[in-house]
Write an enzyme that holds these catalytic residues in place. Structure first.
Site, short mmCIF file in Angstrom:
data_model
loop_
_atom_site.label_atom_id
_atom_site.label_comp_id
_atom_site.label_asym_id
_atom_site.label_seq_id
_atom_site.Cartn_x
_atom_site.Cartn_y
_atom_site.Cartn_z
CD GLU A 450 -2.53 1.70 0.18
OE1 GLU A 450 -3.24 0.88 -0.40
OE2 GLU A 450 -2.41 2.89 -0.23
CG ASP A 477 4.59 3.28 -6.26
OD1 ASP A 477 4.03 2.32 -6.83
OD2 ASP A 477 4.63 4.42 -6.73
CG ASP A 497 -9.34 -3.96 -5.90
OD1 ASP A 497 -10.12 -3.81 -6.85
OD2 ASP A 497 -9.66 -3.69 -4.73
CB CYS A 553 -15.57 -0.86 -7.15
SG CYS A 553 -14.54 0.46 -6.54
#
Ligand SMILES: C[S@@+](CC[C@H](N)C(=O)[O-])C[C@H]1O[C@@H](n2cnc3c(N)ncnc32)[C@H](O)[C@@H]1O
Length: 741
Positions: A450, A477, A497, A553
Site C-alpha cells: 500500500e 509503491d 485492485d 469497482c
C-alpha cells in the site's frame, strides 16, 4: 521477512504524531482546549519549543490568533523523515471546523468521494469516531450548502468580515479579494505561502461549516463562549435568522429541513445512526471505513464474509442457528422469508465463506461482527480473491483426497503459496486471500503493498481485526518493486485492485457534489485507465507469476474491458504466455459477463470476464483473471477496440480518491516524497500505456526533442471534439442498451 519489508513496515510507523489528544465534545464538533490544558498538567504534551504556523515559517500570533492554534515544531533531530500533518500537535478549538472545510475543498477539487475523503482526513489523527463525525458534519453541510451560500451572500458576511475565515499568515491580497466578494480570487490569493496554503481551507467552505453549526446544528457552534470567532459570528445571527425565515416563506417550507437537498432514504437512514452515543463511536468509525470502501449493504442484502482466520463456516452457521436465525440455501428465498421474519440468512452460491443477510440487520448488536469473526464485505469485493485462489483450494483438496500428501507432491497442493496484493488498503481482499491460504494444507503467505501512508495504517488495523498473521504489509509503491527481485520470485498469485473511479458504488453520496464537466470526467477516466494498465502490466512481469486477478469497482469500460484488451494487445505479454482464464475457472455460474462489444466482438474474451451491477445485489464491479501458460503457443492479438487506440495522456489525476481510491495526488500542490512517487507512477503509467500492440514503452524523450516532436505530440493531446463526441455517443448507446435489457 525480507529486509525491505521491515524498512517499510516499521520505520514509517514510528513517525506517527504524539498521542491523540482526547477531546471534550459539546455537540457535533470539537472544543478541546480544556482537554489540552489537562494534558499539559499531566505532562503528556511536548513543551512548545517554538510557536509557528508551519514548519520553518515563523509567524507571530497576531490579531488572527483567534483562528489557529500554534503548532509546536519537532526538534531538528526528530527521526521522522516525513513529519505528519502540520496541525497535529496542538489542535485549536477551530481544528474540527478547519479540517471539515478542507474536506469540502478536496471535494470541490474532485479529489475523492465524500466518504473516502472523510475517512482519509480522520486517519491523520486516529481519534475514535472522528471519521464518522466528519462524515456526519460534511454531509449535513453539503445538504444545506446551496442555502448557506445564499445566506452568506444575502448577509454579506464574507465581505464584511474578510479576515474572520482567513488564516493568519494569509496575505492582504486574500483579504481584499474576499472583500471584493470573489471567492475564486480569494482562494487564489490564499495560495501563498504554498506550504501553509496546503493546510488552509477556503474561506467560503470554512464559513459554510461554521454557519451551518450556528444555524442548523442542535448544539450550535462548539467554540468556547468567549472565542472571538464565535462572538463575531453570533453578531450576524439575527440577520442570518431573518434571511432564513424569508427563504422558508419564499420556498414554502415549514422547517429548516425543507431547505436541504434530499438524500435517498437508504443513505439517510444509515447516516442517521452515526455518532449517536459514545458506545457507538467505534461502530460509527467502522461504518465510515466500510462506506469509504464501498462495503455497506447494497439493495436488500447485507453480505458478510466468515473470517476463516477466526472461525469456520460451520461454526458460523451453528452460531446463527443457536441465536434463532433460520438458514436458507437460496438468497432469493431468504429475502422472501425476510419479509415475515428478520432473523434469516443464506449461504452464497458462488463464494464459499460468504453469507447473505437482510440489509436491515443491525451490525452493532452482532458480537461475531464486533470481534471480527464476521466481516462486512460486498459480494463483488469477495470475487477477486476467490477467483484467484479457488483453483488452488480445489487442487489442494483433491491432492489430499488422493493421498498426495508427501513432500514431493507439496507443490501440487499449493504448499507455501505466495500471494501479493499490489494495492491493498483497506485490506478486504488481502484478508480474504490470507484466510483462504492460511493453515493446512496450503500454509500460504500474503504480501500486501500500500503506497499511501494513511491508508497503510487502515490496512494494518484491518489485518489486526481479521487476525491475519500470515500477511506481510508493506508501505510501498508497488511499481517500485522489481518483478525479478529474487526475494519475490516465489510470488505466483497477484491481486491487482487499483484505484478506480468507483463508478460502481451507488452510495458514495456523490450526488451531493456537483458532477465534473464531462470532458473533465473523461480525461480523469483516461488517466485512471492508464494508471491501471501500468499496475496490471507490472504484476504480469513478476517472474514467478502464474495467475493475476484484475478488478475494479468501476462500471466504465475504459477501466474494465478496455484495460484488459489493451494489456492483451501487448506482444510482450502474449509472448510470455499470458491469456485470460476461461469461464469455467472464473465463477462459471455467475451470469453477467464482460461486454462483447467492448471486447471487439470476441465472445470468448467477454465470457472470461465477470461484471456485477447493483441489480445483482452487489456493487458495480469487474473481474478479469489472467493465467500464464509458458508451454502453450502465444494467443493471437485480440481484436482492436475503438477505445484501445485511445492515446495515453499524462493527465494529472487526483489521488486519495476513495477508498475507493485513486492514484496519489499529482497536482503539483502535494510536495515531498509522496508527490514525487505519485508523479513517477503516473508518468510511468502514461508511458507504459503508449505500448500498444508491439514493443516496449518508448523511452521518455529529452525535453527539446519533445518540443519539436509535433506529430507525436498531436497523438498525445487530449481527445479531439470528434473523438469525445463518438465516445459520448457510444456511452449513450450502451446506457440505452443496458436500460432495454
Ligand atoms: C481500490 S483500493 C484497494 C482496495 C483493496 N483491494 C480492498 O479490497 O480493500 C486501491 C488502493 O491502492 C493504493 N495504491 C494506488 N496506487 C498504488 C501503488 N502504485 N502502489 C501501492 N498501492 C497503491 C491506493 O492508495 C488504494 O489504497
Amino acid at each position: 521477512m525480507w529486509a525491505g519489508a521491515a524498512k517499510y513496515t516499521n520505520d514509517r510507523d514510528q513517525c506517527v504524531s504524539s498521542p491523540a489528544i482526547p477531546e471534550k465534545r459539546s455537540g457535533g464538533v470539537v472544543a478541546d482546549e480544556g482537554a489540552e490544558a489537562k494534558l499539559k498538567l499531566e505532562g503528556q504534551l511536548r513543551p512548545h519549543r517554538s510557536t509557528r504556523l508551519v514548519r520553518g515559517q515563523s509567524a507571530p500570533l497576531d490579531s488572527h490568533s483567534h483562528y489557529l492554534a500554534d503548532v509546536s515544531v519537532p526538534p531538528a533531530s526528530h527521526p521522522c523523515p516525513d513529519p505528519p500533518s502540520l496541525l497535529v500537535e496542538r489542535p485549536s478549538a477551530m481544528d474540527f471546523y478547519h479540517r471539515s472545510a478542507l474536506i469540502l475543498d478536496a471535494l470541490d477539487a474532485k479529489k475523492g468521494s465524500v466518504k473516502g475523503l472523510c475517512m482519509s482526513e480522520a486517519t491523520k489523527s486516529r481519534k475514535p469516531g472522528e471519521g464518522a463525525r466528519f462524515l456526519k458534519v460534511v454531509v449535513e453541510v453539503l445538504k444545506y450548502r446551496p442555502h448557506i451560500q445564499h445566506l452568506l451572500t444575502a448577509t454579506k458576511l464574507l465581505a464584511q468580515e474578510p479576515t474572520l475565515f482567513v488564516p493568519p499568515s494569509s496575505t492582504a491580497a486574500a483579504a481584499s479579494a474576499i472583500k471584493s466578494g470573489v471567492a475564486a480570487s480569494a482562494s487564489k490569493a490564499l495560495k501563498q505561502p504554498k506550504k501553509y496554503q496546503k493546510q488552509a481551507p477556503t474561506p467560503l467552505n470554512l464559513a459554510s461549516v461554521m454557519v451551518h453549526d450556528l444555524m442548523f446544528a442542535k448544539r450550535g457552534l462548539t467554540l468556547p463562549k468567549e472565542h472571538k470567532v464565535r462572538k463575531k459570528l453570533e453578531k450576524y445571527k439575527p440577520a442570518l435568522d431573518k434571511e432564513n425565515e424569508r427563504e422558508k416563506r419564499r420556498r414554502k417550507v415549514a422547517t429548516n429541513e425543507g431547505l436541504q437537498i434530499a438524500l435517498p432514504e437508504k443513505v439517510a437512514s444509515s447516516l442517521s445512526s452515526i455518532g449517536k452515543g459514545k458506545k457507538r463511536e467505534h461502530d460509527a468509525d467502522r461504518f465510515a471505513e466500510e462506506a469509504g470502501a464501498g462495503l455497506e449493504a447494497v439493495g436488500e442484502i447485507r453480505w458478510m464474509r466468515v473470517n476463516t482466520l477466526r472461525w469456520s463456516v460451520e461454526q458460523a452457521v451453528e452460531w446463527f442457528e443457536k441465536g434463532g436465525w433460520e438458514m436458507f440455501e437460496d438468497v432469493e428465498e431468504m429475502l422472501a422469508a425476510a419479509q415475515a421474519k428478520p432473523k434469516v440468512f443464506a449461504l452464497d452460491a458462488h463464494i464459499e465463506p460468504l453469507l447473505a443477510l437482510p440489509a436491515s440487520v443491525s451490525l452493532p448488536t452482532m458480537s461475531a461482527y464486533q470481534d471480527g469473526r464476521l466481516l462486512a464485505q460486498d459480494k463483488a469485493s469477495c470475487m477477486p480473491a476467490w477467483v484467484l485462489l479457488a483453483p488452488v483450494l480445489a487442487d489442494a483438496e483433491e491432492a489430499l483426497a488422493n493421498g498426495l500428501d508427501t513432500e514431493g507432491e507439496e507443490k501440487k497442493r499449493g504448499k507455501g503459496l505466495r500471494v501479493l496484493d499490489a494495492t491493498a488498503a483497506p485490506g478486504n481482499k488481502t484478508t480474504m486471500a490470507a484466510a483462504l491460504v492460511a493453515g493446512d494444507p496450503i500454509n500460504g503467505k500474503v504480501t500486501a503493498c500500500e503506497r499511501d501512508q494513511g491508508r497503510f495504517k487502515v490496512l494494518k488495523d484491518m489485518l489486526k481485526r481479521a487476525d491475519a498473521k500470515n500477511v506481510q504489509p508493506m508501505n510501498v509503491d508497488f511499481l517500485s518493486l522489481k518483478p525479478d527481485d529474487p526475494k519475490l520470485k516465489n510470488v505466483s498469485h497477484l491481486l491487482v485492485d487499483p484505484s478506480c473511479s468507483g463508478s460502481g458504488i451507488p452510495s458514495r453520496l456523490d450526488h451531493l457534489v456537483p458532477s465534473a464537466p464531462e470532458e473533465e470526467q473523461l480525461s480523469r477516466i483516461r488517466a485512471l485507465s492508464n494508471f491501471q494498465i501500468a499496475i496490471l502490466s507490472h504484476a504480469l512481469r513478476f517472474s514467478g507469476a502464474k495467475r493475476v486477478v484484475y478488478s475494479t469497482c468501476s462500471i466504465w469500460e475504459q477501466e474494465d474491458e478496455g484495460v484488459v484488451m489493451r494489456v492483451l494487445g501487448k506482444k510482450e505479454f502474449r509472448e510470455m504466455g499470458w491469456r485470460l482464464a476461461p469461464r469455467d475457472e472464473v465463477l462459471p455460474t455467475w451470469e453477467r459477463r464482460g461486454r462483447v462489444e467492448a471486447c471487439g466482438g470476441d465472445k470468448d474474451i467477454a465470457d472470461s470476464l465477470v461484471r456485477c451491477l447493483p441489480e445483482d445485489g452487489t456493487n458495480g464491479f469487474f473481474v478479469a483473471c489472467f493465467v500464464k501458460d509458458e508451454d502453450a503457443e502465444p494467443i493471437p492479438a485480440p481484436p482492436i477496440v475503438a477505445q484501445s487506440i485511445e492515446t495515453a495522456e499524462a493527465v494529472e489525476v487526483s489521488a486519495e480518491d476513495d477508498e475507493t481510491d485513486a492514484p496519489a495526488l499529482v497536482n503539483g500542490k502535494k510536495g515531498g516524497k509522496q508527490a514525487k512517487k505519485a508523479k513517477s507512477t503516473v508518468s510511468q503509467a502514461a508511458r507504459i500505456a503508449k505500448e500498444e500492440v508491439v514493443g516496449k514503452a518508448p523511452e521518455p524523450k529529452p525535453a527539446a526533442a519533445k518540443e519539436t516532436g509535433a506529430s507525436e505530440k498531436k497523438g498525445d493531446k487530449k481527445l479531439s471534439k470528434k473523438q469525445l463526441y463518438l465516445l459520448k455517443k457510444e456511452e449513450l448507446k450502451r446506457k440505452k442498451a443496458a436500460a432495454d435489457e
